[in-house]
Motif scaffolding. Structure first.
Motif, short mmCIF file in Angstrom:
data_model
loop_
_atom_site.label_atom_id
_atom_site.label_comp_id
_atom_site.label_asym_id
_atom_site.label_seq_id
_atom_site.Cartn_x
_atom_site.Cartn_y
_atom_site.Cartn_z
N TYR A 200 40.03 27.24 47.60
CA TYR A 200 40.57 27.25 45.66
C TYR A 200 39.40 28.70 45.32
N ILE A 201 40.52 29.61 46.01
CA ILE A 201 40.03 30.89 45.32
C ILE A 201 40.44 31.33 44.69
N ASP A 202 40.35 31.79 43.06
CA ASP A 202 40.74 31.99 41.82
C ASP A 202 40.18 32.28 40.83
N PRO A 203 40.60 33.48 39.55
CA PRO A 203 39.84 33.31 38.83
C PRO A 203 39.08 32.83 38.43
N LEU A 204 39.25 31.60 37.51
CA LEU A 204 38.81 30.60 36.52
C LEU A 204 37.75 30.04 37.39
N GLY A 205 38.03 29.93 39.34
CA GLY A 205 37.74 28.98 40.22
C GLY A 205 36.54 29.99 40.71
N LEU A 206 36.21 31.13 40.18
CA LEU A 206 34.99 31.65 40.51
C LEU A 206 34.11 31.86 39.08
N ILE A 207 34.20 32.01 38.02
CA ILE A 207 33.86 31.81 36.77
C ILE A 207 32.64 30.48 36.42
N GLU A 208 33.91 29.69 36.79
CA GLU A 208 33.38 28.19 36.74
C GLU A 208 31.99 27.76 37.89
N GLY A 209 32.90 27.98 39.32
CA GLY A 209 31.60 28.45 40.67
C GLY A 209 30.73 28.70 40.04
N LEU A 210 30.27 29.51 39.79
CA LEU A 210 29.36 30.53 39.41
C LEU A 210 27.93 29.68 37.98
N LYS A 211 29.01 28.79 37.33
CA LYS A 211 29.10 28.56 36.50
C LYS A 211 27.62 27.11 37.34
N ASN A 212 28.66 27.21 38.24
CA ASN A 212 27.94 25.32 38.68
C ASN A 212 28.00 25.37 40.25
N PRO A 213 26.94 26.02 40.20
CA PRO A 213 26.87 26.60 42.46
C PRO A 213 27.09 24.82 42.89
N ARG B 123 44.05 42.85 35.23
CA ARG B 123 43.18 41.97 34.21
C ARG B 123 42.18 41.86 35.05
N PHE B 124 43.19 40.50 36.41
CA PHE B 124 41.70 39.67 36.85
C PHE B 124 41.16 40.46 37.92
N TYR B 125 41.96 41.47 38.27
CA TYR B 125 41.30 42.11 39.63
C TYR B 125 39.78 41.34 39.85
N ASP B 126 38.64 41.25 40.96
CA ASP B 126 37.56 40.84 40.48
C ASP B 126 37.28 41.56 42.49
N PRO B 127 36.61 42.07 42.72
CA PRO B 127 36.54 42.79 44.25
C PRO B 127 35.87 41.14 44.59
N ARG B 128 35.29 40.11 44.40
CA ARG B 128 34.78 38.81 45.15
C ARG B 128 36.04 37.84 45.28
N LEU B 129 37.04 38.44 44.15
CA LEU B 129 38.24 37.52 44.67
C LEU B 129 39.06 38.62 46.00
N SER B 130 39.39 38.99 46.04
CA SER B 130 39.88 39.83 47.26
C SER B 130 39.79 40.02 48.29
N LEU C 57 45.71 39.95 42.65
CA LEU C 57 44.28 39.92 42.72
C LEU C 57 43.53 41.47 43.25
N GLY C 58 44.20 41.67 44.21
CA GLY C 58 43.39 43.06 45.38
C GLY C 58 44.10 44.33 43.94
N SER C 59 44.68 44.11 43.10
CA SER C 59 44.77 45.39 42.68
C SER C 59 44.39 45.78 41.39
#
Length: 780
Positions: free
Chosen positions: A434-447, A509-516, A503-505
């Motif tokens: 489930y690696i995804d920009p929205l998924g990261l933000i929502e995952g951090l909100k609801n561990p 705008r969606f680059y985040d080293p936690r994603l890549s 996502l690794g570039s």
């Protein structure tokens, strides 16, 4: 109300008295259609807490605007508001004014017309409704409503265009082939020798008449697409500059709309009602790889055909022909148009462009565009999930994510090696975990409802978009494979593989080293665990690279037995991952490893001058039903910075080693003898790109730069620009630019092009290379 379907070939926005007008041109089964939608808005987002100051700034600028709070947040969970404008002029002025005063904007760089289409999920095809007016040559639909139509595919008609000019851009001729045209417009006096040609030459008094002729024939032939080679950066740029210099407004678009060229970081050509597609850009979009993307090289490689002028200084010959032999120049000009048409047809480049647009929404002519494609696909879904897109660097993190897993190889010659490849490893990881920009933000909100990634990343189990997008693309690709639609399958593969790259570039705008890093480090984990499982089964893993695992099998096994083991291991490892991911993460695995290849034999070299194994370098005989072939990876045979002599010698060296049909002594002696006899003179050219400007080379000047500077001493007007290739050779007078006839220093070619290849295979030829060097056939 009118209802039909069509496919977008051009779109743009402009201001009117009643607001912004969005205009789009479609090709359809009913002919060209122009749609207009007036009284539209353009918008960007600001933080709601900045709404009051933004209002003051914009009011002070006398701009007309509306700021409205929305049920949207940014990735920092701050409330967002939208700034609406019914004027493009006010939209851009407002963005500038707010940024100057330090107000942070979001998504202000999204072109309004692109947002208009994107938010409607329009990817090329659309249903069109509105008020209908039949015009001369097209249908006008006003108050248009557009709705996505993913099923519609257009039948585009194309015209190939090519210009000839001098070094200052002054036009000599323009070739036009396609859409029932086969002609060259040429400045000059009519010539009787041209009366019985198989194509037409239209003689023009001057450039003004030539340009008016181009306008006339484009209107007459009415193409949907105009194609060419470097046509945007060169042909249309020159045409536009010459028209401006002569005070001519070229009405090349449908509805008598003008050609528009905008230059900046890249050149953008707009011809309303038509699109301009460049052959070089489209080849690169389709991931074709050529040593050179020049028309001469690509036509030779793809068609086996050559340009009619193919010399080192073609411009000089073009000028000579214009002054002395206009018929030959016309034939040359036309031939370039024909070659471009043939390349497009053979490689189905327009078909590829259409498919890419239908999958991503990118314009047909879009150059590159992986980041733009991602935004087109992702942004509308993100908005519907309650978020605006982040700006680059919003995450505030500075660490770098690692690259793909590469194992140090165990060098040597092996009888049987099988290769297992994970199918689309990175997209499969993104889908599984489930690696995804929205998924990261929502995952951090609801561990508590998340999947753990790497570097403190958490990914939501139920709020994400990329896993579903990848699932859809994968099923479409499988259907394309089942239907043997190679073009669609390849296009989907390119898009799927680009998702990690985006996502690794840092340019996204969606680059985040936690994603890549959650993708690459998971890949490392998967590759290492796969290696462990295989070795627990009693097999040796001798190399691994990103998604491929190389396994040594017993020498006495038959090819059929090796294949059986490969199928068994692929099935077992796939099943093991299903169980492991279910038990460890309570997730469904989408990882699938395939038995990809059998090599027999297979060779892994050491790093030159060392005993340890190298990476990304090997050669093996690939065994397939009813055929076998040598496959080289990273070796001199596939590297353009080695001569064709080295490449040919290495190929025959390994053919000899693997087949045992010829002794190494005999092979080397034969090559050295023929080399000194001059039989290989056509294979001795080096080709290297100029990495920087000539004046920047001051210390440690490499051979290709030495050759250029040596040539300049006798030819002061000669120059080479950064990024261009230099062809050079070693002669008894030192390094020189290649110019057909030379007295070669054959000893240097032995030393630099043959001996290093012998050194590489010394561990497996049971013969000391130094002994070979001492033999009389190396002492010419």
């Amino acid at each position: 109300m009118y209802l039909t379907d069509g496919f977008i070939v051009s779109s743009h926005a402009y201001d009117t008295a009643s607001g912004i007008c969005y205009e789009a041109w479609f090709c359809s089964d009913k002919g060209p259609i122009k749609t207009t939608s007036v009284n539209e808005n353009a918008l960007f987002f600001i933080k709601s807490k900045d709404a009051e100051i933004a209002h003051e700034i914009l009011a002070a600028e006398s701009l007309i605007f509306n700021i409205k709070s929305l049920e949207l947040k940014n990735f920092q969970q701050e409330d967002m508001s939208a700034c609406y404008f019914n004027s493009l002029k006010h939209f851009y002025s407002a963005a500038k004014a707010l940024k100057q005063r330090g107000v942070v904007l979001s998504e202000e760089d999204i072109r309004p017309i692109e947002r208009y289409l994107m938010e409607r999920f329009i990817k090329g095809g659309a249903w069109i409704t509105g008020n209908v007016f039949y015009q001369n040559g097209y249908t006008l639909v006003t108050e248009a409503k557009l709705k996505a139509n993913d099923e519609y595919s257009p039948a585009l008609n194309k015209l190939s265009l090519d210009i000839e000019c001098n070094e200052s851009g002054v036009l000599f001729s323009v070739g036009l082939v396609g859409c029932n045209l086969d002609c060259v417009l040429m400045i000059g006096e009519p010539d009787r020798e041209t009366e019985n040609l198989e194509f037409d030459i239209i003689w023009c008094v001057d450039e003004a008449e030539l340009l008016r002729g181009v306008e006339h024939f484009i209107k007459l032939s009415d193409p949907d697409v105009i194609i060419g080679w470097n046509i945007i950066e060169f042909d249309f740029s020159v045409i536009h500059e010459r028209a401006e210099a002569l005070g001519i407004k070229l009405l090349l678009g449908r509805g008598d709309q003008p050609l528009y060229v905008r230059k900046g970081h890249f050149t953008r050509v707009s011809i309303p009602g038509r699109c301009v597609v460049d052959g070089i850009d489209t080849l690169k979009n389709a991931t074709y790889s050529f040593e050179s993307f020049s028309l001469a090289n690509v036509s030779n490689q793809v068609l086996g055909e050559s340009k009619l002028i193919d010399t080192a200084n073609s411009l000089q010959e073009i000028i000579r022909q214009f002054n002395e032999d206009k018929l030959s120049l016309a034939k040359y000009n036309r031939q370039d148009c024909i070659l471009v048409n043939k390349i497009f047809d053979k490689l189905k480049l327009l078909d590829f462009s259409i498919i890419r647009t239908k999958l991503t929404g990118l314009e047909l002519e879009k150059k590159g565009g992986s980041v733009a494609a991602f935004i087109n696909m992702y942004l509308p879904m993100l908005h519907r999930s309650g978020y605006v897109a982040p700006n680059m660097g919003d995450h505030g993190l500075t660490f770098e994510s690692p690259g793909g897993y590469v194992m140090e190889s165990i060098p040597g010659l092996y009888k049987n090696v099988i290769v297992l490849d994970f199918k689309s490893l990175y997209p499969s990881i993104m889908q599984t975990f489930y690696i995804d920009p929205l998924g990261l933000i929502e995952g951090l909100k609801n561990p508590n409802q998340s999947v753990q990634g790497f570097n403190e990343a958490l990914f939501s189990r139920d709020k994400h978009h990329l896993p579903l997008l990848i699932k859809s693309l994968a099923s479409q690709r499988q259907l394309a494979k089942d239907n043997q639609d190679q073009m669609l399958s390849q296009a989907i593969k390119i898009i799927m593989n680009s998702l990690y790259g985006v996502l690794g570039s840092k340019g996204c705008r969606f680059y985040d080293p936690r994603l890549s890093s959650s993708i690459t480090l998971r890949g490392h984990e998967i590759m290492l665990q796969t290696k462990k499982w295989i070795e627990e089964l009693g097999y040796s893993v001798i190399y691994g690279d990103t998604d491929s695992t190389f396994i040594k099998l017993d020498d006495d096994l038959t090819h059929d037995e090796c294949n059986e083991i490969g199928v068994f291991l692929a099935k077992k490892i796939t099943t093991d991952w299903v169980n492991e991911i279910k038990q460890t993460h309570n997730l469904t695995s989408h990882l699938e490893i395939e038995f990809e290849s059998l090599y027999s034999p297979f060779f892994l070299p050491t790093i030159r001058g060392k005993l340890v194994g190298s990476k990304k370098r090997y050669v093996g005989k690939l065994i397939k039903p009813n055929e076998s072939k040598l496959v080289f990876k990273g070796l001199e045979t596939v590297r353009s910075d080695w001569t064709k002599l080295a490449q040919q010698f290495q190929f025959e060296l390994f053919t000899s080693l693997f087949d045992g049909n010829l002794s190494i002594n005999d092979l080397v002696k034969d090559y050295i003898t023929k080399l000194y006899q001059g039989d290989f003179d056509h294979l001795l050219v080096f080709k290297k790109r100029l990495g920087q400007n000539l004046i920047d080379y001051k210390k440690n000047i490499p051979p290709h730069v030495q050759a250029v500077k040596k040539h300049q001493k006798k030819n002061s007007e000669f120059t080479v620009n950064r990024g261009e290739f230099v062809t050079f050779v070693y002669t008894i007078a030192g390094v020189e630019l290649y110019q057909d006839l030379h007295s070669y220093d054959y000893a240097i070619y032995v030393e630099k092009q043959i001996v290093p290849l012998l050194d590489m295979v010394e561990p497996i030829i049971n013969q000391n290379v130094n002994d070979l060097k001492k033999n009389q056939f190396l002492l010419f």
